[in-house]
Design a protein around this motif. Structure first.
Motif, PDB file in Angstrom:
ATOM      1  N   SER A 162      24.492 -28.090 100.509  1.00  0.00           N
ATOM      2  CA  SER A 162      23.717 -27.561 101.639  1.00  0.00           C
ATOM      3  C   SER A 162      23.137 -26.179 101.370  1.00  0.00           C
ATOM      4  CB  SER A 162      24.603 -27.498 102.883  1.00  0.00           C
ATOM      5  OG  SER A 162      25.602 -26.487 102.741  1.00  0.00           O
ATOM      6  N   GLY A 163      23.663 -25.502 100.354  1.00  0.00           N
ATOM      7  CA  GLY A 163      23.224 -24.137 100.075  1.00  0.00           C
ATOM      8  C   GLY A 163      24.075 -23.094 100.768  1.00  0.00           C
ATOM      9  N   ASN A 193      22.787 -20.717  87.804  1.00  0.00           N
ATOM     10  CA  ASN A 193      21.507 -21.439  87.759  1.00  0.00           C
ATOM     11  C   ASN A 193      21.450 -22.650  88.688  1.00  0.00           C
ATOM     12  OD1 ASN A 193      20.561 -19.694  85.681  1.00  0.00           O
ATOM     13  ND2 ASN A 193      21.633 -20.911  84.159  1.00  0.00           N
ATOM     14  N   ASN A 194      22.144 -22.560  89.820  1.00  0.00           N
ATOM     15  CA  ASN A 194      22.158 -23.651  90.813  1.00  0.00           C
ATOM     16  C   ASN A 194      22.654 -24.974  90.231  1.00  0.00           C
ATOM     17  OD1 ASN A 194      21.118 -22.145  93.044  1.00  0.00           O
ATOM     18  ND2 ASN A 194      19.072 -22.291  92.142  1.00  0.00           N
ATOM     19  N   MET A 195      23.500 -24.890  89.212  1.00  0.00           N
ATOM     20  CA  MET A 195      24.007 -26.108  88.570  1.00  0.00           C
ATOM     21  C   MET A 195      24.786 -26.976  89.544  1.00  0.00           C
ATOM     22  SD  MET A 195      25.233 -24.584  84.883  1.00  0.00           S
ATOM     23  CE  MET A 195      26.109 -26.088  84.445  1.00  0.00           C
ATOM     24  N   MET A 196      25.689 -26.348  90.306  1.00  0.00           N
ATOM     25  CA  MET A 196      26.509 -27.130  91.228  1.00  0.00           C
ATOM     26  C   MET A 196      25.688 -27.656  92.402  1.00  0.00           C
ATOM     27  SD  MET A 196      29.530 -27.918  90.375  1.00  0.00           S
ATOM     28  CE  MET A 196      29.885 -28.600  91.989  1.00  0.00           C
ATOM     29  N   ILE A 232      24.081 -30.792  91.087  1.00  0.00           N
ATOM     30  CA  ILE A 232      25.074 -31.855  90.910  1.00  0.00           C
ATOM     31  C   ILE A 232      25.520 -32.413  92.257  1.00  0.00           C
ATOM     32  CG2 ILE A 232      27.464 -32.285  90.195  1.00  0.00           C
ATOM     33  CD1 ILE A 232      26.870 -30.328  87.833  1.00  0.00           C
ATOM     34  N   ALA A 233      25.842 -31.524  93.186  1.00  0.00           N
ATOM     35  CA  ALA A 233      26.332 -31.970  94.496  1.00  0.00           C
ATOM     36  C   ALA A 233      25.278 -32.779  95.242  1.00  0.00           C
ATOM     37  CB  ALA A 233      26.766 -30.764  95.327  1.00  0.00           C
ATOM     38  N   ASN A 234      24.023 -32.421  95.067  1.00  0.00           N
ATOM     39  CA  ASN A 234      22.952 -33.149  95.748  1.00  0.00           C
ATOM     40  C   ASN A 234      22.716 -34.530  95.163  1.00  0.00           C
ATOM     41  OD1 ASN A 234      21.838 -31.668  98.012  1.00  0.00           O
ATOM     42  ND2 ASN A 234      21.273 -30.077  96.539  1.00  0.00           N
ATOM     43  N   ARG A 235      23.268 -34.798  93.986  1.00  0.00           N
ATOM     44  CA  ARG A 235      23.159 -36.130  93.384  1.00  0.00           C
ATOM     45  C   ARG A 235      24.346 -37.020  93.749  1.00  0.00           C
ATOM     46  NH1 ARG A 235      19.263 -36.185  89.187  1.00  0.00           N
ATOM     47  NH2 ARG A 235      18.498 -34.091  88.686  1.00  0.00           N
TER      48      ARG A 235
END
Length: 203
Positions: free
Chosen positions: A168-169, A176-179, A182-185
């Motif tokens: 959700s942010g 680098n917004n890696m998680m 991943i979480a959005n997938r």
């Protein structure tokens, strides 16, 4: 440079390194205020709070500083870390990282845990979800140099909450917004399964 000067320099550097690495004995004393949520030995008795036992030292240091600096938001943590010096942070991190993580969950749903293990180790090719093991290690031990956390024995409720927050942010202190990616997938079922699997692991 004389041998005496070189020896003195080496001893000085060793002292600085030791200080930077933290003192676990002092950290145990400083961590008394942390133990209500995270457990005396860092194995949290409360599902919504993370277990810190055996956690990556560098990850712990980063997270505490992120709370102090307002990069990571939490109303409970912020007052707990405000007065900590850099050495206090190092010492507390050294203490918890020196403890042993134990399983906080049981296998109440073998199918769910099996699915979680499959996703953790192999990802999901259809959704292009990377295997968690790529960053967190084959046995979920983390990567201290990269500040990737150990996930061994982590509270399943906490893990689930954090993956949802990354998606959700609400949490955005990942590299680098890696998680976030991943979480959005991941589906809710996949998040639940991975969380259940990790909670069954011990060091």
């Amino acid at each position: 440079m004389t041998k005496t000067v070189l020896t003195a320099l080496i001893l000085m550097l060793a002292s600085v390194t030791a200080q930077a690495a933290g003192n676990p004995e002092n950290g145990q004393s400083l961590s008394e205020g942390c133990q209500g949520c995270h457990g005396v030995d860092g194995n949290s008795p409360v599902g919504m709070w993370p277990s810190l036992a055996g956690q990556s030292y560098n990850y712990l240091v980063k997270q505490i500083h992120d709370f102090k600096n307002g990069i990571r938001k939490d109303e409970t943590m912020e007052p707990m870390v405000t007065g900590l010096s850099d050495q206090d942070v190092a010492d507390i991190s050294a203490y918890f990282s020196s403890q042993k993580a134990i399983a906080t969950g049981t296998v109440s749903d073998e199918g769910l845990v099996t699915l979680g293990q499959k996703i953790y180790k192999g990802g999901n090719h259809e959704s292009k979800l990377m295997a968690c093991a790529g960053c967190h290690g084959a046995n979920a031990q983390g990567n201290d140099a990269a500040k990737f956390p150990s996930l061994v024995g982590q509270q399943s409720e906490y893990t689930m909450i954090q993956m949802q927050n990354f998606a959700s942010g609400a949490r955005n202190n990942d590299m680098n917004n890696m998680m976030k990616d991943i979480a959005n997938r991941m589906s809710s079922k996949e998040m639940e399964a991975v969380s259940a699997y990790l909670a069954t692991l011990s060091q």
